[in-house]
Motif scaffolding. Structure first.
Motif, PDB file in Angstrom:
ATOM      1  N   UNK A 525       0.834  -1.209   0.000  1.00 29.37           N
ATOM      2  CA  UNK A 525       0.000   0.000   0.000  1.00 29.37           C
ATOM      3  C   UNK A 525       0.862   1.249   0.000  1.00 29.37           C
ATOM      4  N   UNK A 526       2.000   1.180   0.670  1.00 29.12           N
ATOM      5  CA  UNK A 526       2.893   2.347   0.708  1.00 29.12           C
ATOM      6  C   UNK A 526       3.421   2.661  -0.683  1.00 29.12           C
ATOM      7  N   UNK A 527       3.825   1.612  -1.424  1.00 30.41           N
ATOM      8  CA  UNK A 527       4.327   1.836  -2.777  1.00 30.41           C
ATOM      9  C   UNK A 527       3.226   2.383  -3.685  1.00 30.41           C
ATOM     10  N   UNK A 579      -7.387  16.603  -1.647  1.00 27.58           N
ATOM     11  CA  UNK A 579      -6.869  15.589  -2.566  1.00 27.58           C
ATOM     12  C   UNK A 579      -5.937  14.631  -1.841  1.00 27.58           C
ATOM     13  N   UNK A 580      -5.118  15.148  -0.932  1.00 26.98           N
ATOM     14  CA  UNK A 580      -4.240  14.284  -0.149  1.00 26.98           C
ATOM     15  C   UNK A 580      -5.066  13.336   0.725  1.00 26.98           C
ATOM     16  N   UNK A 586      -7.913   6.109  -0.084  1.00 27.71           N
ATOM     17  CA  UNK A 586      -7.820   5.015  -1.057  1.00 27.71           C
ATOM     18  C   UNK A 586      -6.780   3.982  -0.631  1.00 27.71           C
ATOM     19  N   UNK A 587      -5.609   4.457  -0.211  1.00 26.37           N
ATOM     20  CA  UNK A 587      -4.480   3.545   0.054  1.00 26.37           C
ATOM     21  C   UNK A 587      -4.363   3.130   1.507  1.00 26.37           C
ATOM     22  N   UNK A 588      -5.087   3.826   2.397  1.00 24.84           N
ATOM     23  CA  UNK A 588      -4.996   3.544   3.835  1.00 24.84           C
ATOM     24  C   UNK A 588      -3.577   3.719   4.370  1.00 24.84           C
ATOM     25  N   UNK A 589      -2.838   4.617   3.764  1.00 22.58           N
ATOM     26  CA  UNK A 589      -1.492   4.928   4.235  1.00 22.58           C
ATOM     27  C   UNK A 589      -1.538   6.284   4.919  1.00 22.58           C
TER      28      UNK A 589
END
Length: 821
Positions: A525-527, A579-580, A586-589
């Motif tokens: 998810x981080x990538x 937006x951030x 979306x990514x849960x990061x």
């Protein structure tokens, strides 16, 4: 030897006694006679030695021979006399027996006759028995030999049947039995020799036929690789979908047994190289499972391999097969020239490659050593390098995001399929990062068109909102919050134009589109979060920024539009944090992660706003220049009209209305624009006075010009844009004011006396400027005098003033020269 003995029998040499010589001669001839009487020794040598000796030897030999004969005769006679009586007695006895012998002879003859008569019939029967026995023996021998030959003939007949039914491997086994077991038993027969001679020829025919079948197989597999690959890739895609479903079911406490297979039923190789069948599960799913064997008949390969193995030529077959497959691999890896135009072109390309390696994997595990893991790895490494080069080249031609996304999905399925067969595919996933960059480029191009269309269709006016539903609709599309506007009654207007929510929505759509590429890439998810943020930054800093810059530079974009663009960029800048948050959801990061990339939208919109502000200043100055060009001063007028010029009043009215529009801009922007406009106007007016093409100016023109500057000062003092402190805006015209005051008052003594002093009344008047204008005024005065033909009178009445001007000019020139030095 005999010759030595003859020499010994020759006469004695002188000095030897006669008695001794005779004795020796007698002894020598005795030896010769003993040799002649012997039946075992050859006589030729002995006789030759007698005749080859010394003279008279022959004569003496004959004498001795005669004496020897006479001696033997006497001995014979003595012996006969000794046995004569016994001989006579024996003859007498024989005569007596003669009668009995004749009688016995008669009896024997009679008995023989009767015996012959009695045995003649027996002889005939015996001969018949013998003939029958011979026949019986011959028959037994024939049966025995036939029993030996029949298996040979049966085996040969079996061989023919096997050849006709194309059972070549069994035929070779039959040949081996014929050669080693059956033919040696009856090898003496001609037909067996013919069979034995035919067997090598039959072997060669089998080799040729099996090789022909192999060639047909290779041609067939080249045609069927597409179908095999399509099936394998479809099953890989189903497997991936199934795994996702299983993961979801497992999280819910349920489990579904898999029915997917890559080669044969399940994704696990069995010892024979095939894949184990799983009989349990859904019958319908089992019916849909297809394997390489279902689509391709591998029997020609197995048959040819067995045949060449039996014939002891397996190495030749292996080398031929591998060589041909390498050639086919190169053909499969050669893409069509227009492959990049449609996704079907890529799909066919991948299907052929997958089909090729699925077949090779099946051959690897279904045969013993026909292909090795090292061989397949070599093929795969060669293919992988070619595939990557081809995809790099053809993907660079793709300019449609959906096509690049389809290509990415195909590459993922392609990689997953081959990875299931044990082929390393890390380089393919590395390639996907390059394809991702290409995908982002196509997205950026697509969204550049989207942004341009939005900007072209925008009316650059605040969004009118008639009802609360309309307001909620706008707010749902764009995060806008303003307490004062919310308190206003409907209808009302939102400060931004309709392009702002559209741009915001399209940025989110871009993020979704970019996210699609990150799916199934086996990344954390981080990538994925980092990829989304980087691609979004590219959209903001490059695409959107470029579109804004181009928009700002377009000729048809006026001041009103530029003002609205500044307002729009301000709201878009404020929306960047949303937006951030959108990406984070979306990514849960967490955005607090150390390596989280920040969006560069703030700088993007700031740069765009600064560019718009600069363009406002530029266009405002251009508009001022347009009004200035309308100026039509009569530089030789005797006195002013008493009112400001029409062009200048129009210009001031334009500036006043324009600055009213600037009320929505941030204070500093409006103030800067107003100050810039006043400074540009002041500079333009100054340049008009100092224009080198303008040779002379009358004092009446100076007075008229002074009236125009007074109107400019009044405009500046009317505070067209709030926020200026004191007479700050009026300072834009201070240079003009001090210069005009100097000429209007004609206060040269004060100017020259206080020049260079900080408290000088005319501190802003440059000596060069004053000199240039004074010379023009002086020439104007002289020209006016000439026209009125009273120049001489002028000299008499204004001599002192002329001298003053000349003195001032000299002093001003001295100051200018001093400054330049």
């Amino acid at each position: 030897m005999a010759s030595d003995r003859i020499y010994a029998a020759l006469p004695d040499p002188p000095g030897q006694s006669e008695g001794e010589g005779k004795e020796e001669e007698k002894k020598a001839f005795g030896n010769i006679f003993a040799e002649l009487e012997s039946v075992d020794l050859p006589l030729g040598t002995t006789l030759r030695s007698i005749y080859d000796d010394q003279p008279n030897a022959h004569k003496r030999f004959m004498e001795k021979l005669d004496a020897r004969i006479r001696n033997h005769d006497r001995e014979i006679e003595k012996m006969c006399n000794f046995h004569h009586q016994g001989f006579v007695d024996a003859i007498t006895e024989l005569l007596k027996v003669r009668a009995d012998a004749e009688k016995l002879m008669g009896q024997v003859t009679d008995t023989n006759r009767r015996l012959q008569d009695a045995g003649r019939e027996v002889t005939a029967q015996t001969e018949e028995v013998i003939r029958c026995r011979v026949q019986q023996r011959n028959m037994a021998t024939t049966v025995e030999k036939l029993q030996l030959c029949i298996p040979v003939l049966e085996m040969y007949s079996k061989l023919k049947e096997q050849l006709e039914s194309k059972r070549y491997y069994a035929a070779l086994k039959t040949m081996e039995q014929l050669e080693k077991v059956y033919i040696p038993r009856v090898s003496q027969y001609r037909f067996c020799q013919i069979m034995a001679e035919n067997l090598p020829r039959l072997r060669e025919e089998i080799k040729d036929i099996s090789m022909s079948d192999l060639k047909d197989f290779l041609e067939s597999i080249r045609k069927h690789s597409d179908k095999v690959g399509e099936t394998a890739m479809r099953q890989a895609q189903q497997h991936r979908t199934f795994n996702s479903a299983v993961a979801k079911q497992a999280s819910m406490g349920h489990y579904i047994k898999p029915v997917y297979s890559l080669n044969e039923r399940t994704h696990a190789h069995t010892p024979n190289g095939l894949l184990m069948d799983d009989d349990t599960g859904d019958d319908e799913a089992d019916e849909e499972i297809l394997t390489a064997q279902d689509l391709v008949d591998f029997s020609p390969v197995y048959r040819c391999l067995h045949i060449y193995t039996v014939l002891g030529d397996r190495e030749t077959f292996e080398n031929y097969y591998r060589k041909q497959r390498k050639k086919q691999a190169r053909l499969v890896l050669q893409p069509q020239a227009n492959m990049h135009e449609t996704v079907e072109g890529y799909r066919r390309y991948f299907n052929q490659i997958v089909g090729f390696f699925v077949v090779e994997d099946h051959i690897l595990h279904a045969t013993q050593g026909l292909v090795t893991r090292a061989f397949t790895d070599e093929l795969w490494n060669m293919a992988l390098s070619k595939i990557i080069a081809v995809l790099r080249t053809h993907s660079s031609y793709c300019d449609v995001p959906d096509l690049v996304l389809e290509l990415k999905n195909l590459i993922v399925i392609f990689a997953d399929t081959l990875q299931g067969y044990g082929f390393p595919v890390n380089r393919l996933f590395d390639l996907l990062f390059e394809v991702r960059d290409q995908y982002n480029e196509t997205l950026l191009k697509k969204w550049a068109l989207v942004f341009r269309e939005i900007f072209e269709l925008d009316n650059y006016s605040p969004i009118p909102v008639e009802t609360e539903d309309e307001y909620k609709l706008v707010v749902s599309r764009f995060p806008f919050h303003d307490a004062e506007i919310e308190k206003q009654d409907f209808p009302k207007k939102l400060p931004m134009s309709q392009s702002v929510p559209q741009i915001y929505t399209q940025v989110k759509e871009f993020i979704y589109a970019s996210l699609k590429f990150s799916e199934s890439l086996h990344r954390s998810s981080t990538e994925i979060d980092d990829m989304l943020r980087k691609s979004t930054n590219l959209l903001l800093t490059r695409t959107l920024s470029s579109c804004l810059q181009n928009l700002i530079k377009k000729p048809h974009i006026g001041l009103t539009e530029l003002v609205q663009i500044i307002i729009n960029t301000t709201h878009l800048e404020q929306a960047c944090r949303y937006l951030e948050e959108f990406i984070t959801n979306i990514t849960n990061v967490s955005p607090e992660t150390v390596h989280t990339t920040r969006l560069y939208g703030l700088s993007t919109f700031k740069d765009a706003r600064h560019a718009a502000e600069g363009e406002i200043y530029t266009k405002l100055n251009q508009k001022i220049d347009e009004f200035i060009q309308l100026a039509d001063y009569e530089w030789g007028m005797a006195e002013s009209d008493g009112r400001a010029s029409g062009y200048l009043m129009d210009l001031i009215n334009f500036l006043r209305s324009t600055f009213q529009v600037f009320t929505h801009l941030p204070g500093k922007v409006a103030q800067t624009a107003c100050m810039s406009a006043c400074k540009h106007l002041s500079t333009s007016l100054m340049q008009m006075l100092l224009d080198t093409e303008l040779k002379q100016i009358s004092m009446g023109a100076i007075q008229q010009f002074n009236l125009d500057v007074i109107q400019c000062e009044l405009f500046a003092s009317s505070e067209p844009v709030p926020g200026f402190q004191g007479d700050t805006l009026q300072l834009a015209f201070i240079d003009l004011r001090q210069l005009l005051d100097l000429f209007m008052v004609w206060d040269w003594s004060t100017y020259l006396a206080d020049y260079g002093q900080p408290t000088s009344k005319y501190l802003r008047v440059n000596p060069a400027t004053a000199l240039a204008l004074l010379e023009k005024v002086y020439r104007g005065m002289k020209d006016t005098s000439k026209k009125n033909n009273i120049f001489s009178q002028f000299r008499k009445n204004d001599r002192d003033k002329q001298k003053l001007i000349e003195t001032v000019v000299k002093q001003l020139r001295s100051l200018v020269n001093g400054m330049s030095s």
